[in-house]
Scaffold this active site. Structure first.
Site, PDB file in Angstrom:
ATOM      1  N   ARG A 197      14.227   8.456   4.014  1.00 14.77           N
ATOM      2  CA  ARG A 197      14.663   7.176   4.543  1.00 14.77           C
ATOM      3  C   ARG A 197      15.512   6.428   3.782  1.00 14.77           C
ATOM      4  NH1 ARG A 197      10.739   2.347   3.334  1.00 14.77           N
ATOM      5  NH2 ARG A 197      12.076   2.264   1.639  1.00 14.77           N
ATOM      6  N   GLU A 236      19.324  19.733  -8.553  1.00 15.19           N
ATOM      7  CA  GLU A 236      20.106  18.614  -7.814  1.00 15.19           C
ATOM      8  C   GLU A 236      21.209  18.007  -8.349  1.00 15.19           C
ATOM      9  OE1 GLU A 236      17.252  14.983  -5.901  1.00 15.19           O
ATOM     10  OE2 GLU A 236      18.550  14.188  -7.358  1.00 15.19           O
ATOM     11  N   LYS A 287       5.088  13.589   8.506  1.00 13.58           N
ATOM     12  CA  LYS A 287       6.359  14.190   8.424  1.00 13.58           C
ATOM     13  C   LYS A 287       6.236  15.706   8.639  1.00 13.58           C
ATOM     14  CE  LYS A 287       7.548  11.797   4.496  1.00 13.58           C
ATOM     15  NZ  LYS A 287       8.611  11.388   3.300  1.00 13.58           N
ATOM     16  N   ALA A 333      11.515   8.161   7.634  1.00 17.85           N
ATOM     17  CA  ALA A 333      11.819   9.442   7.461  1.00 17.85           C
ATOM     18  C   ALA A 333      11.362  10.409   8.739  1.00 17.85           C
ATOM     19  CB  ALA A 333      11.494  10.118   6.276  1.00 17.85           C
TER      20      ALA A 333
HETATM   21  P1  FAD Z   1       9.512   7.661   4.112  1.00 21.76           P
HETATM   22  O1  FAD Z   1       8.708   8.873   4.326  1.00 21.76           O
HETATM   23  O2  FAD Z   1       9.695   6.870   5.487  1.00 21.76           O
HETATM   24  O3  FAD Z   1       8.192   6.417   3.473  1.00 21.76           O
HETATM   25  C1  FAD Z   1       8.796   5.227   3.091  1.00 21.76           C
HETATM   26  C2  FAD Z   1       7.384   4.413   2.988  1.00 21.76           C
HETATM   27  O4  FAD Z   1       6.843   4.111   4.416  1.00 21.76           O
HETATM   28  C3  FAD Z   1       6.478   4.797   2.301  1.00 21.76           C
HETATM   29  O5  FAD Z   1       5.514   3.985   1.586  1.00 21.76           O
HETATM   30  C4  FAD Z   1       5.462   5.307   3.373  1.00 21.76           C
HETATM   31  O6  FAD Z   1       3.988   5.559   2.958  1.00 21.76           O
HETATM   32  C5  FAD Z   1       5.628   4.640   4.488  1.00 21.76           C
HETATM   33  N1  FAD Z   1       5.708   5.050   5.812  1.00 21.76           N
HETATM   34  C6  FAD Z   1       6.113   6.467   6.212  1.00 21.76           C
HETATM   35  N2  FAD Z   1       5.895   6.521   7.581  1.00 21.76           N
HETATM   36  C7  FAD Z   1       5.312   5.418   7.963  1.00 21.76           C
HETATM   37  C8  FAD Z   1       4.934   4.860   9.177  1.00 21.76           C
HETATM   38  N3  FAD Z   1       4.927   5.677  10.212  1.00 21.76           N
HETATM   39  N4  FAD Z   1       4.379   3.662   9.370  1.00 21.76           N
HETATM   40  C9  FAD Z   1       4.357   2.790   8.114  1.00 21.76           C
HETATM   41  N5  FAD Z   1       4.644   3.109   7.050  1.00 21.76           N
HETATM   42  C10 FAD Z   1       5.452   4.641   6.821  1.00 21.76           C
HETATM   43  N6  FAD Z   1      17.324   8.264  -1.681  1.00 21.76           N
HETATM   44  C11 FAD Z   1      18.647   8.324  -1.359  1.00 21.76           C
HETATM   45  O7  FAD Z   1      19.205   7.207  -0.714  1.00 21.76           O
HETATM   46  N7  FAD Z   1      19.614   9.266  -1.281  1.00 21.76           N
HETATM   47  C12 FAD Z   1      18.879  10.587  -1.672  1.00 21.76           C
HETATM   48  O8  FAD Z   1      19.779  11.548  -1.691  1.00 21.76           O
HETATM   49  C13 FAD Z   1      17.485  10.640  -2.062  1.00 21.76           C
HETATM   50  N8  FAD Z   1      16.975  11.908  -2.488  1.00 21.76           N
HETATM   51  C14 FAD Z   1      15.808  11.917  -2.854  1.00 21.76           C
HETATM   52  C15 FAD Z   1      15.282  13.060  -2.961  1.00 21.76           C
HETATM   53  C16 FAD Z   1      13.636  13.043  -3.384  1.00 21.76           C
HETATM   54  C17 FAD Z   1      13.130  14.552  -3.840  1.00 21.76           C
HETATM   55  C18 FAD Z   1      12.818  11.910  -3.432  1.00 21.76           C
HETATM   56  C19 FAD Z   1      11.410  12.085  -3.799  1.00 21.76           C
HETATM   57  C20 FAD Z   1      13.646  10.822  -3.085  1.00 21.76           C
HETATM   58  C21 FAD Z   1      14.968  10.652  -2.746  1.00 21.76           C
HETATM   59  N9  FAD Z   1      15.473   9.484  -2.418  1.00 21.76           N
HETATM   60  C22 FAD Z   1      16.874   9.528  -2.173  1.00 21.76           C
HETATM   61  C23 FAD Z   1      14.741   8.028  -2.486  1.00 21.76           C
HETATM   62  C24 FAD Z   1      14.148   7.689  -1.013  1.00 21.76           C
HETATM   63  O9  FAD Z   1      15.076   7.547  -0.218  1.00 21.76           O
HETATM   64  C25 FAD Z   1      13.034   6.785  -1.463  1.00 21.76           C
HETATM   65  O10 FAD Z   1      12.142   6.852  -2.298  1.00 21.76           O
HETATM   66  C26 FAD Z   1      12.749   5.997  -0.176  1.00 21.76           C
HETATM   67  O11 FAD Z   1      12.175   4.508  -0.659  1.00 21.76           O
HETATM   68  C27 FAD Z   1      11.611   6.554   0.460  1.00 21.76           C
HETATM   69  O12 FAD Z   1      12.244   7.831   1.328  1.00 21.76           O
HETATM   70  P2  FAD Z   1      11.035   8.634   2.098  1.00 21.76           P
HETATM   71  O13 FAD Z   1      11.843   9.780   2.955  1.00 21.76           O
HETATM   72  O14 FAD Z   1       9.895   8.867   1.393  1.00 21.76           O
HETATM   73  O15 FAD Z   1      10.695   7.525   3.192  1.00 21.76           O
END
Ligand code: FAD
Length: 317
Positions: free
Chosen positions: A125, A19, A200, A145
């Site tokens: 997200r 990455e 997801k 997300a």
């Molecule tokens: P989600 O899957 O939406 O989850 C966020 C939170 O909401 C979690 O606590 C989950 O349990 C909860 N949740 C999910 N769905 C629901 C629902 N339907 N109802 C209620 N609660 C729910 N960030 C950046 O800005 N840019 C990047 O390029 C980037 N790359 C990343 C790459 C990796 C491999 C990882 C692990 C993280 C990366 N991040 C990046 C960070 C990421 O954006 C954050 O960790 C963010 O806080 C959560 O993203 P997520 O997609 O896991 O969110």
């Protein structure tokens, strides 16, 4: 090629991938190539490129008042992906986030990717902006997300936001999502986090890339919990070595992970030069064990540190 097809083609072999972060504004593609050129020796089938939304900054004016402005420090994700694909002939995966995007802007970004021949995305997200205490979606943007995954999946069926479009061209995105071996920091508990991860996958995601971790037991527990929940897609462990003492505090603060006691003790007892060596060796041991457990790919967060990443991968290749 789709990321999951690489995993399938590799059969039981563990792949390596990297990455990279877009350079700070004012930097050049040379910064990215300097990181990636040496790592190409390890034949990564794909490279991830992170996405960084705008941040608010407060600049002090002559009057003494602060002026709030918005800047993006690391733009260029899509252009970097196109350049990587052009230079190395391998796939590049842009990270796409909900934060800062309306659903229309998301759709337009996906159309651009599709036209560029980029057909893999990591759907995320995003985090709260600096000075905001929680993630705030755009008024017509996605909150989680999973909503972004649904939108991409719909485009893969030829369904665009504009209902007047008939017979829209289906896109063909392979969608990855994030997983957290030590639980996402906002989640009330581990089980709920896994349940949302399952949503997801059910919405159309095909693989998971994990947050970094330093104790493989967290990964194995996460993998087993996913399996129990009915998540059967490939799970790619994300890895980063500790290279400096201060990271014992900065990494948990930023990524909400724990360091194992033994690693902390070893680093506390070491000087700066040896800290890096300990971090590399720890990461190598993690990789060897994960490989033995049959993970499809080892994904390295390079953070621009090509030298350290190289030293690790050459020992596990
Ligand atoms: P989600 O899957 O939406 O989850 C966020 C939170 O909401 C979690 O606590 C989950 O349990 C909860 N949740 C999910 N769905 C629901 C629902 N339907 N109802 C209620 N609660 C729910 N960030 C950046 O800005 N840019 C990047 O390029 C980037 N790359 C990343 C790459 C990796 C491999 C990882 C692990 C993280 C990366 N991040 C990046 C960070 C990421 O954006 C954050 O960790 C963010 O806080 C959560 O993203 P997520 O997609 O896991 O969110």
């Amino acid at each position: 090629m789709k990321i999951i097809d690489y995993f399938e083609k590799a059969e039981q072999q563990t792949l390596v991938s990297f990455e990279v972060l877009p350079p700070l504004k004012g930097g050049s593609m040379g910064d990215i190539f300097n990181t990636l050129d040496p790592l190409m020796e390890f034949k990564p089938p794909f490279i991830d490129v992170t996405y960084h939304r705008e941040e608010f900054v407060y600049n002090k004016r002559a009057s003494g008042y602060y002026e709030k402005t918005s800047i993006r420090k690391r733009p260029g994700t899509v252009g970097i992906c196109a350049s990587i694909m052009h230079r190395y002939g391998i796939d590049a995966i842009p990270h796409l986030i909900c934060g800062g995007f309306s659903v229309e802007e998301t759709e337009n970004a996906l159309i651009d990717l599709h036209f560029l021949g980029i057909n893999n995305v990591l759907a995320l997200r995003g985090d709260a902006r600096q000075f905001e205490d929680k993630f705030i979606p755009e008024p017509s943007g996605h909150k989680y997300a999973v909503d972004l995954v649904r939108q991409i999946h719909e485009m893969n069926q030829g369904m665009y936001l504009d209902s007047n479009i008939e017979n829209g061209t289906p896109t063909d995105f392979c969608i990855g999502v994030a997983g957290y071996p030590e639980k996402h920091f906002e989640s009330p508990n581990f089980a709920m986090d896994i349940a949302y991860l399952k949503e997801k996958i059910d919405a159309g995601a095909s693989y998971i890339v994990t947050q970094m971790f330093f104790d493989n037991q967290h990964f194995f527990r996460f993998r087993d919990a996913c399996k129990k929940e009915g998540i059967n897609v490939p799970i790619v462990p994300g890895l980063k070595p500790v290279t400096r003492k201060y990271q014992l505090n900065s990494i948990p603060r930023k990524f909400f992970i724990n360091f194992p006691e033994q690693l902390v003790q070893e680093i506390h007892a070491a000087d700066d030069k040896h800290t890096k060596q300990i971090g590399i060796e720890w990461c190598v041991q993690q990789c060897l064990e994960l490989k033995k457990e049959g993970v499809p790919c080892l994904h390295f967060y390079t953070m621009g540190d090509v030298d350290t990443t190289f030293k690790i991968v050459e020992k596990i290749a």
